[in-house]
Write a protein that holds these residues in place. Structure first.
Motif, PDB file in Angstrom:
ATOM      1  N   THR A  76      22.489 -42.435  59.531  1.00 28.27           N
ATOM      2  CA  THR A  76      23.780 -42.913  59.998  1.00 28.27           C
ATOM      3  C   THR A  76      24.851 -42.702  58.923  1.00 28.27           C
ATOM      4  OG1 THR A  76      23.314 -45.156  59.199  1.00 28.27           O
ATOM      5  CG2 THR A  76      22.719 -44.647  61.480  1.00 28.27           C
ATOM      6  N   GLN A  77      26.087 -42.492  59.371  1.00 27.70           N
ATOM      7  CA  GLN A  77      27.215 -42.318  58.462  1.00 27.70           C
ATOM      8  C   GLN A  77      27.741 -43.678  58.030  1.00 27.70           C
ATOM      9  OE1 GLN A  77      30.570 -40.373  60.197  1.00 27.70           O
ATOM     10  NE2 GLN A  77      31.654 -40.093  58.249  1.00 27.70           N
ATOM     11  N   GLY A  78      28.166 -43.763  56.781  1.00 31.43           N
ATOM     12  CA  GLY A  78      28.742 -44.998  56.289  1.00 31.43           C
ATOM     13  C   GLY A  78      30.187 -45.164  56.722  1.00 31.43           C
ATOM     14  N   GLN A  79      30.734 -46.324  56.408  1.00 30.45           N
ATOM     15  CA  GLN A  79      32.098 -46.641  56.811  1.00 30.45           C
ATOM     16  C   GLN A  79      33.140 -46.241  55.773  1.00 30.45           C
ATOM     17  OE1 GLN A  79      31.833 -50.877  57.562  1.00 30.45           O
ATOM     18  NE2 GLN A  79      31.185 -50.574  59.679  1.00 30.45           N
ATOM     19  N   VAL A  80      32.720 -45.923  54.558  1.00 31.57           N
ATOM     20  CA  VAL A  80      33.668 -45.606  53.492  1.00 31.57           C
ATOM     21  C   VAL A  80      33.323 -44.266  52.868  1.00 31.57           C
ATOM     22  CG1 VAL A  80      34.159 -48.021  52.970  1.00 31.57           C
ATOM     23  CG2 VAL A  80      32.298 -46.863  51.772  1.00 31.57           C
ATOM     24  N   TRP A  81      34.282 -43.693  52.175  1.00 32.39           N
ATOM     25  CA  TRP A  81      34.082 -42.425  51.475  1.00 32.39           C
ATOM     26  C   TRP A  81      34.756 -42.495  50.113  1.00 32.39           C
ATOM     27  CZ3 TRP A  81      38.393 -39.824  49.853  1.00 32.39           C
ATOM     28  CH2 TRP A  81      39.595 -40.147  50.493  1.00 32.39           C
ATOM     29  N   VAL A  82      34.306 -41.659  49.187  1.00 31.53           N
ATOM     30  CA  VAL A  82      34.943 -41.511  47.879  1.00 31.53           C
ATOM     31  C   VAL A  82      35.059 -40.029  47.564  1.00 31.53           C
ATOM     32  CG1 VAL A  82      34.132 -43.726  46.976  1.00 31.53           C
ATOM     33  CG2 VAL A  82      32.746 -41.688  46.639  1.00 31.53           C
ATOM     34  N   GLY A  83      36.077 -39.672  46.794  1.00 27.02           N
ATOM     35  CA  GLY A  83      36.287 -38.286  46.395  1.00 27.02           C
ATOM     36  C   GLY A  83      35.877 -38.045  44.952  1.00 27.02           C
ATOM     37  N   ASP A  84      36.102 -36.820  44.488  1.00 29.36           N
ATOM     38  CA  ASP A  84      35.758 -36.445  43.120  1.00 29.36           C
ATOM     39  C   ASP A  84      36.648 -37.169  42.112  1.00 29.36           C
ATOM     40  OD1 ASP A  84      33.829 -34.633  44.014  1.00 29.36           O
ATOM     41  OD2 ASP A  84      35.278 -32.990  44.133  1.00 29.36           O
ATOM     42  N   GLY A  85      36.125 -37.372  40.922  1.00 28.67           N
ATOM     43  CA  GLY A  85      36.905 -37.927  39.826  1.00 28.67           C
ATOM     44  C   GLY A  85      37.597 -36.823  39.044  1.00 28.67           C
ATOM     45  N   SER A  86      38.923 -36.879  38.935  1.00 24.85           N
ATOM     46  CA  SER A  86      39.712 -35.831  38.280  1.00 24.85           C
ATOM     47  C   SER A  86      40.322 -36.326  36.981  1.00 24.85           C
ATOM     48  CB  SER A  86      40.835 -35.352  39.209  1.00 24.85           C
ATOM     49  OG  SER A  86      40.321 -34.841  40.415  1.00 24.85           O
ATOM     50  N   LEU A  87      40.527 -35.404  36.052  1.00 25.15           N
ATOM     51  CA  LEU A  87      41.202 -35.721  34.800  1.00 25.15           C
ATOM     52  C   LEU A  87      42.688 -35.978  35.046  1.00 25.15           C
ATOM     53  CD1 LEU A  87      39.738 -32.929  32.468  1.00 25.15           C
ATOM     54  CD2 LEU A  87      39.047 -35.341  32.529  1.00 25.15           C
ATOM     55  N   LEU A  88      43.249 -36.893  34.257  1.00 18.11           N
ATOM     56  CA  LEU A  88      44.691 -37.105  34.271  1.00 18.11           C
ATOM     57  C   LEU A  88      45.269 -37.025  32.858  1.00 18.11           C
ATOM     58  CD1 LEU A  88      47.104 -37.587  36.065  1.00 18.11           C
ATOM     59  CD2 LEU A  88      46.747 -40.053  35.828  1.00 18.11           C
ATOM     60  N   TRP A  89      44.710 -37.800  31.922  1.00 16.98           N
ATOM     61  CA  TRP A  89      45.132 -37.752  30.516  1.00 16.98           C
ATOM     62  C   TRP A  89      43.888 -37.705  29.627  1.00 16.98           C
ATOM     63  CZ3 TRP A  89      50.049 -36.885  29.190  1.00 16.98           C
ATOM     64  CH2 TRP A  89      51.043 -37.193  30.110  1.00 16.98           C
ATOM     65  N   VAL A  90      43.898 -36.784  28.665  1.00 13.03           N
ATOM     66  CA  VAL A  90      42.741 -36.571  27.791  1.00 13.03           C
ATOM     67  C   VAL A  90      43.176 -36.713  26.337  1.00 13.03           C
ATOM     68  CG1 VAL A  90      40.930 -34.960  27.106  1.00 13.03           C
ATOM     69  CG2 VAL A  90      41.739 -34.986  29.479  1.00 13.03           C
ATOM     70  N   PRO A  91      42.462 -37.500  25.525  1.00 14.72           N
ATOM     71  CA  PRO A  91      42.837 -37.651  24.115  1.00 14.72           C
ATOM     72  C   PRO A  91      42.376 -36.460  23.277  1.00 14.72           C
ATOM     73  CG  PRO A  91      40.872 -38.937  24.571  1.00 14.72           C
ATOM     74  CD  PRO A  91      41.298 -38.340  25.891  1.00 14.72           C
ATOM     75  N   VAL A  92      43.248 -36.026  22.375  1.00 14.75           N
ATOM     76  CA  VAL A  92      42.905 -34.957  21.439  1.00 14.75           C
ATOM     77  C   VAL A  92      43.331 -35.393  20.041  1.00 14.75           C
ATOM     78  CG1 VAL A  92      43.151 -33.142  23.187  1.00 14.75           C
ATOM     79  CG2 VAL A  92      45.093 -33.743  21.760  1.00 14.75           C
ATOM     80  N   PRO A  93      42.623 -34.946  19.012  1.00 19.35           N
ATOM     81  CA  PRO A  93      42.991 -35.330  17.646  1.00 19.35           C
ATOM     82  C   PRO A  93      44.270 -34.644  17.198  1.00 19.35           C
ATOM     83  CG  PRO A  93      41.175 -33.774  17.617  1.00 19.35           C
ATOM     84  CD  PRO A  93      41.396 -34.135  19.062  1.00 19.35           C
ATOM     85  N   SER A  94      45.024 -35.333  16.354  1.00 18.54           N
ATOM     86  CA  SER A  94      46.279 -34.800  15.836  1.00 18.54           C
ATOM     87  C   SER A  94      46.416 -35.182  14.365  1.00 18.54           C
ATOM     88  CB  SER A  94      47.460 -35.353  16.639  1.00 18.54           C
ATOM     89  OG  SER A  94      48.692 -35.088  15.983  1.00 18.54           O
ATOM     90  N   LEU A  95      46.689 -34.203  13.530  1.00 21.01           N
ATOM     91  CA  LEU A  95      46.895 -34.477  12.106  1.00 21.01           C
ATOM     92  C   LEU A  95      48.195 -35.221  11.849  1.00 21.01           C
ATOM     93  CD1 LEU A  95      45.731 -31.087  10.511  1.00 21.01           C
ATOM     94  CD2 LEU A  95      44.500 -33.263  10.549  1.00 21.01           C
ATOM     95  N   SER A  96      49.155 -35.098  12.755  1.00 23.07           N
ATOM     96  CA  SER A  96      50.460 -35.738  12.554  1.00 23.07           C
ATOM     97  C   SER A  96      50.569 -37.093  13.229  1.00 23.07           C
ATOM     98  CB  SER A  96      51.573 -34.818  13.072  1.00 23.07           C
ATOM     99  OG  SER A  96      51.374 -34.509  14.444  1.00 23.07           O
ATOM    100  N   HIS A  97      49.782 -37.334  14.302  1.00 20.07           N
ATOM    101  CA  HIS A  97      49.933 -38.563  15.064  1.00 20.07           C
ATOM    102  C   HIS A  97      48.607 -39.282  15.341  1.00 20.07           C
ATOM    103  CE1 HIS A  97      53.670 -36.349  15.916  1.00 20.07           C
ATOM    104  NE2 HIS A  97      54.221 -37.521  16.166  1.00 20.07           N
ATOM    105  N   GLY A  98      47.550 -38.880  14.722  1.00 18.22           N
ATOM    106  CA  GLY A  98      46.262 -39.530  14.927  1.00 18.22           C
ATOM    107  C   GLY A  98      45.584 -39.054  16.193  1.00 18.22           C
ATOM    108  N   VAL A  99      45.976 -39.615  17.322  1.00 20.00           N
ATOM    109  CA  VAL A  99      45.464 -39.210  18.630  1.00 20.00           C
ATOM    110  C   VAL A  99      46.650 -39.070  19.576  1.00 20.00           C
ATOM    111  CG1 VAL A  99      43.987 -39.804  20.584  1.00 20.00           C
ATOM    112  CG2 VAL A  99      43.264 -40.399  18.270  1.00 20.00           C
ATOM    113  N   ILE A 100      46.646 -37.992  20.364  1.00 19.60           N
ATOM    114  CA  ILE A 100      47.671 -37.760  21.377  1.00 19.60           C
ATOM    115  C   ILE A 100      46.959 -37.501  22.701  1.00 19.60           C
ATOM    116  CG2 ILE A 100      49.505 -36.197  22.159  1.00 19.60           C
ATOM    117  CD1 ILE A 100      50.187 -35.667  19.251  1.00 19.60           C
ATOM    118  N   TRP A 101      47.480 -38.086  23.785  1.00 23.99           N
ATOM    119  CA  TRP A 101      46.919 -37.837  25.105  1.00 23.99           C
ATOM    120  C   TRP A 101      47.687 -36.704  25.754  1.00 23.99           C
ATOM    121  CZ3 TRP A 101      46.330 -42.313  22.644  1.00 23.99           C
ATOM    122  CH2 TRP A 101      45.111 -42.997  22.795  1.00 23.99           C
ATOM    123  N   ILE A 102      46.979 -35.689  26.222  1.00 29.01           N
ATOM    124  CA  ILE A 102      47.624 -34.513  26.794  1.00 29.01           C
ATOM    125  C   ILE A 102      47.320 -34.412  28.288  1.00 29.01           C
ATOM    126  CG2 ILE A 102      47.534 -33.255  24.612  1.00 29.01           C
ATOM    127  CD1 ILE A 102      45.234 -31.576  25.873  1.00 29.01           C
TER     128      ILE A 102
END
Length: 268
Positions: A76-102
């Motif tokens: 039987t089919q369920g009553q709810v559905w979910v979609g894929d999880g997508s990236l929105l903001w990713v942290p990257v290291p920065s020598l000038s600012h410590g961590v920046i989210w891109i």
């Protein structure tokens, strides 16, 4: 109808990919962008396991194990559905600012279309870092004169108050993709025998870094009609009772823990 749920990563997260190159165990990736993502089946399985037994099959449908040997042999089919999880903001290291989210226009406008918001178009090099000094990222240097101020950046960072995201930068799509790729965690895995010595070789395993902000859509199936409100309320109860989820396995290693925040928004 659909709604949006946000995942703020508290620890590295690995969801298995379909290929392995040499000693590198890859992560699940979108076929058209090759960016990391969380398959909807992974999210669904985690939420299904967290749903109370009395409403589990109603919300998510039954399984092959449920029908084997039982009187009801129909899936039987369920009553709810979910979609894929997508990236929105990713942290990257920065020598000038410590961590920046891109992020990049492609990722931001995908989220914008899905949420139905009417925000302005975001161009590359928008940032809240100021434009009085260059920005040193992991593998790039951005000149100050190329940066553009971004006063309403918080509108593009949902659940901002529940994250550590303070320094943001929008990069061109291709540059953002390259920088995300170089910022993935690669963890060394070895197998020890009973004498606590390495048995065989080793492998690297990719993971999305902690403090990444992701999201996934969810909703009720169209056939429910009047029962949709009840199904949505029951799933909301599951969300509320599990503010922290563990996704992708490796629970014993403290991997895959995410903070779950749901901000409902309906769309016909």
């Amino acid at each position: 109808m659909f709604n949006i749920a946000y995942l703020y990563l508290l620890s590295p997260l690995h969801t298995g990919g379909t290929t392995q190159e040499g000693n590198l165990l890859g992560i699940a990736r979108e076929s058209h962008t090759e960016l990391p993502y969380i398959p909807s089946s992974t999210i669904r399985g985690r939420l299904r396991a967290s749903t109370p037994a009395q409403s589990r099959n109603r919300l998510w449908g039954n399984t092959i194990e449920d029908v084997m040997g039982g009187e009801n042999t129909n899936l039987t089919q369920g009553q709810v559905w979910v979609g894929d999880g997508s990236l929105l903001w990713v942290p990257v290291p920065s020598l000038s600012h410590g961590v920046i989210w891109i992020s990049c226009p492609m990722l931001l406008h995908r989220w914008q279309r899905l949420t139905g918001q009417t925000l302005e178009t975001v161009a590359p090099y928008r940032t809240n870092l100021g434009n009085n000094k260059p920005v040193y990222l992991k593998d790039a240097i951005l000149k100050a004169e190329n940066l553009k101020g971004w006063d309403n950046w918080q509108k593009w960072v949902p659940i901002h108050e529940q994250t550590q995201i303070e320094r943001v930068l929008v990069l061109p799509d291709q540059h953002c993709k390259t920088l995300i790729e170089t910022s993935l965690w690669r963890q060394v895995k070895v197998k020890l025998n009973e004498h606590k010595t390495v048995e065989g070789g080793f492998r690297y395993e990719e993971a999305i870094p902690p403090d990444t902000l992701m999201y996934f859509p969810w909703g009720t199936v169209a056939q429910l009609n009047g029962a949709a409100t009840k199904a949505k309320s029951d799933l909301q109860d599951v969300f509320d009772s599990h503010p922290v989820l563990q996704i992708g396995g490796q629970e014993s290693l403290g991997r895959g823990f995410v903070k779950l925040v749901v901000t409902p928004r309906s769309q016909p």
